[in-house]
Design a protein around this motif. Structure first.
Motif, short mmCIF file in Angstrom:
data_model
loop_
_atom_site.label_atom_id
_atom_site.label_comp_id
_atom_site.label_asym_id
_atom_site.label_seq_id
_atom_site.Cartn_x
_atom_site.Cartn_y
_atom_site.Cartn_z
N VAL A 1 26.58 -40.79 -30.65
CA VAL A 1 27.49 -41.12 -31.56
C VAL A 1 27.06 -41.51 -32.75
O VAL A 1 27.40 -41.42 -33.99
CB VAL A 1 28.27 -41.98 -30.88
CG1 VAL A 1 29.60 -42.55 -31.56
CG2 VAL A 1 29.11 -41.28 -29.62
N GLN B 1 27.40 -42.50 -38.63
CA GLN B 1 27.91 -41.77 -37.34
C GLN B 1 27.47 -40.35 -37.33
O GLN B 1 27.35 -39.54 -38.25
CB GLN B 1 29.34 -42.02 -37.35
CG GLN B 1 30.03 -43.31 -37.70
CD GLN B 1 29.57 -44.56 -36.38
OE1 GLN B 1 29.61 -43.95 -35.21
NE2 GLN B 1 28.77 -45.34 -37.06
N ARG C 1 27.50 -41.76 -25.85
CA ARG C 1 28.63 -41.84 -24.91
C ARG C 1 28.61 -40.56 -24.02
O ARG C 1 28.18 -39.58 -24.23
CB ARG C 1 29.95 -41.33 -25.59
CG ARG C 1 30.92 -41.69 -24.90
CD ARG C 1 32.29 -41.11 -25.69
NE ARG C 1 32.69 -41.92 -26.91
CZ ARG C 1 32.66 -41.48 -28.06
NH1 ARG C 1 32.45 -40.16 -28.31
NH2 ARG C 1 33.04 -42.14 -29.39
#
Length: 448
Positions: A280, A373, A286
């Protein structure tokens, strides 16, 4: 100053919020909160409650926290937090609906509080601020020594959707090297308590670059964490910062340590990608089948837009035009002084310390916290918000990043996205987007 052909040192500054609090200064006019929030959107605010207490202070920690809480200090702190929440909610007014879309308890260690005190903390968020904790993502930080069944039961019952536990290493000798006294058996017991509590998202923090750490011992920690199938894993590079325990020992960064951390980062990244995780950000991974609607990480870390209410003496609040907080320190004596002053404060109706956010700073903030990100930043989002083009506003910086191979040349033309190497160098890339005025303010900050 770096040139296009020069790659800077990879570990310069962890950019989790911009501008950093070392760029904040006392606000001479101490603006009333009611004026700061007048006319601002309040229909999707983030709420952050800060608890500045820990049982021990790790050698790498520069967070605003103190060890222990003598003389019923936690009770007096919660009294002050209640007063502050009342004042802030009054300042928000009722002319427009006030709704919170996410909440987080951080620190320090929120679970340093007893189960009864955690109930009170939740009551402050709900009854004073009006946040419906059972209806929004609620993230809470904990530690191996404080993740006890009674505390976790309170948090689970009050709607916690994410628990983040700072393990750092499953190897006892590495934990001691990081001045973090803990035993793996206690860590495993705490993780068992968290899973039994049934909170949907478990995050485990690990650190690489600890003295004596090797690829084999790093693999030990990675595999031990993966065995619990956490929905999230954060991999943090070790930093040695001024006034911390490791900083006082005289540890310093050098090229060899940079290379070690980069190797361990890549090893950890690749290992998690091979075991069912997606990246991420540089730090966050994740599990691919993890729930996506329960929030991810402290609201401060990925808050590109403004609108955050921070309660507690170490918390920030964000409006579009001003970021504000209380005084900041790392030295334990200074922190104790600030906490003591907070607990005796009666009037919380004004902003004390902060930094105005100019249109240029707002653009920088949005860009750096979006592009860091892994999914990147749609250029259209930037243009819709600011009415300008990011490739024009930051032409020199983006050309420099491209020359270093930090931008993904395979991304769609409409998407500004980092390459894997760019993500690996997030802690060098982020600081290059700081404005000259923020750099100067941070450089002039007197460490305390």
């Amino acid at each position: 100053m770096t040139t296009e052909a020069t790659t800077p040192r990879p570990y310069q500054s962890y950019v989790y919020a911009y501008p950093h609090k070392t760029a904040y200064r006392p606000l001479p006019d101490r603006p009333p909160l009611r004026e700061l929030w007048a006319g601002q959107s309040r229909d999707a605010l983030s709420l952050y409650l800060h608890i500045p207490f820990c049982e021990v202070r790790c050698g790498f920690c520069n967070l605003f926290t103190r060890v222990g809480a003598p003389d019923e200090l936690t009770g007096r702190y919660l009294d002050a937090l209640d007063r502050q929440a009342t004042a802030v909610r009054d300042a928000l007014g009722d002319d427009e609906p006030v709704r919170f879309a996410a909440a987080a308890f951080g620190g320090g260690t929120p679970t340093f509080l007893t189960a009864a005190e955690l109930e009170r903390l939740c009551d402050i968020a709900e009854k004073r601020m009006g946040a419906d904790l059972r209806a929004v993502p609620l993230s809470v930080e904990t530690s191996p020594s404080t993740a006890t069944p009674d505390r976790l039961a309170v948090l689970a019952d009050r709607g916690t959707t994410r628990l983040s536990i700072g393990v750092q290493s499953f190897v006892d000798t590495e934990a001691r090297a990081a001045v973090r006294p803990q035993r793996r058996a206690d860590v495993e017991a705490a993780l068992g308590h968290i899973r039994t509590a049934g909170v949907p998202v478990l995050n485990i923090d690990l650190i690489y670059g600890i003295d004596g750490q090797t690829p084999a011992t790093w693999r030990t920690s990675l595999d031990a964490a993966i065995a619990w199938q956490p929905e999230e894993l954060y991999l943090y590079p070790l930093y040695v910062r001024p006034l911390t325990g490791l900083g006082r020992l005289g540890a310093a960064a050098d090229a060899a340590w940079d290379e070690q951390r980069l190797r361990l980062y890549r090893q950890g990244r690749d290992h998690l990608l091979e075991h069912g995780y997606e990246q991420v950000s540089m730090r966050m991974f994740r599990r691919t089948d993890a729930p996506r609607d329960l929030g991810e990480g402290p609201v401060d870390h990925a808050c590109q837009t403004d609108g955050m209410i921070g309660l507690g003496c170490g918390a920030r609040s964000y409006t579009p035009s001003l970021h504000y907080s209380f005084d900041y320190a790392v030295d334990m004596r200074e922190i104790r002084t600030i906490i003591d002053a907070y607990t005796t404060t009666e009037d919380f109706s004004r902003a004390e310390v902060g930094r105005p956010i100019t249109p240029d700073e707002a653009r920088r903030r949005h860009l750096l916290q979006s592009v860091l990100q892994a999914e990147g930043m749609p250029a259209a989002d930037y243009r819709d918000r600011f009415g300008t083009d990011p490739y024009e506003d930051f032409r020199a910086e983006l050309e420099r990043f491209a020359a270093r191979g930090w931008l993904d040349t395979g991304a769609p033309a409409t998407l500004l996205r980092l390459s894997p190497e760019g993500l690996a160098h997030s802690d060098a890339l982020g600081p290059e987007l700081f404005s000259d005025s923020v750099r100067a303010a941070m450089a002039a900050y007197e460490q305390k």
